[in-house]
Design an enzyme around this catalytic site. Sequence first.
Site, PDB file in Angstrom:
ATOM      1  N   LYS A 187      -2.836  -2.208  -2.820  1.00 25.75           N
ATOM      2  CA  LYS A 187      -3.862  -1.302  -2.324  1.00 25.75           C
ATOM      3  C   LYS A 187      -3.419   0.116  -2.659  1.00 25.75           C
ATOM      4  CE  LYS A 187      -6.552   0.077   1.735  1.00 25.75           C
ATOM      5  NZ  LYS A 187      -6.990  -0.273   3.111  1.00 25.75           N
ATOM      6  N   GLU A 237       0.824  -1.223   0.000  1.00 20.52           N
ATOM      7  CA  GLU A 237       0.000   0.000   0.000  1.00 20.52           C
ATOM      8  C   GLU A 237       0.857   1.272   0.000  1.00 20.52           C
ATOM      9  OE1 GLU A 237      -3.650   2.260   2.395  1.00 20.52           O
ATOM     10  OE2 GLU A 237      -2.627   0.563   3.325  1.00 20.52           O
TER      11      GLU A 237
END
Length: 295
Positions: A213, A176
């Site tokens: 993500k 992420e």
Amino acid sequence: MANSEMLSKIEKGQGFIAALDQSGGSTPKALAGYGIGADSFANDDEMFTLIHKMRSRIITAPSFGNGKVIGAILFEKTMNGDAGGKPVPEALWDRGVVPFLKVDKGLEDEVDGVQLMKPIPDLDEQCKKAAAKGVFGTKMRSVINKANATGIAKIVEQQFAFGKQILGHGLVPIIEPEVNIKSDERAACDTILLGELNRQLDALADDQRVMLKLSIPVEANLYRALIDHPRVIRLVALSGGYSTEDACAELAKNEGMIASFSRGLLQDLRVSQSDEEFDAVLGGAIDQIYRASIA
């Protein structure tokens, strides 16, 4: 590779991933949004008890197990707790929700336009405990504020270095590197990030697969090719401070990208709501995010 049933659920399931992983720094804000002020707890233990009750209420709500939530990201204390009389990872999987663990320790100060993750000295220990509890994967967040190629390369390199360590424990890492949606260089950040992600993905071994993500890109479908990359299990989107409505509207423009929302899921939940009211509000948010995820 992790549990094959969980892998199939995450890779092919119709739905989205709930982010229930607010840590120490963000917990007071999450509680305040839920209607519990700072005067309601005297120390961290009391604060974490309150946030665990909130998360348990979400996890055990009827609407959370309706099949539209395929995964949930947990804070370590939540993973170690119970919900509905069962360990949280077990309670989630019993409802068809794949558990993940947040493993990062927060962010360093900004250098080269980015905020790297702080060191994670206990990462191996966290992974061993998570695997023993039936957790499928992990999540770790860093932040990109400026379109600085050097900084973005460092942030992606760090994410993949930790990712390979996590893969070594049989867990699937969610990579992420968040692009700050308030940055005035967002579009350029997205483009540089895409190049660095492809470079690191191409360097993975055949048996190394990760999840990504990412912030919803300025240019719709910019990340579409990542979905088809053989090393990517699933591409999910963070809400990044958007309201539920705005996050869902932006997400729906991006084919194949599913949600992994925190604020976008929790924003209208209140401690004062009856269980029926709570479930109705949660169910409405789940339905809205689900529709955007399958658009």
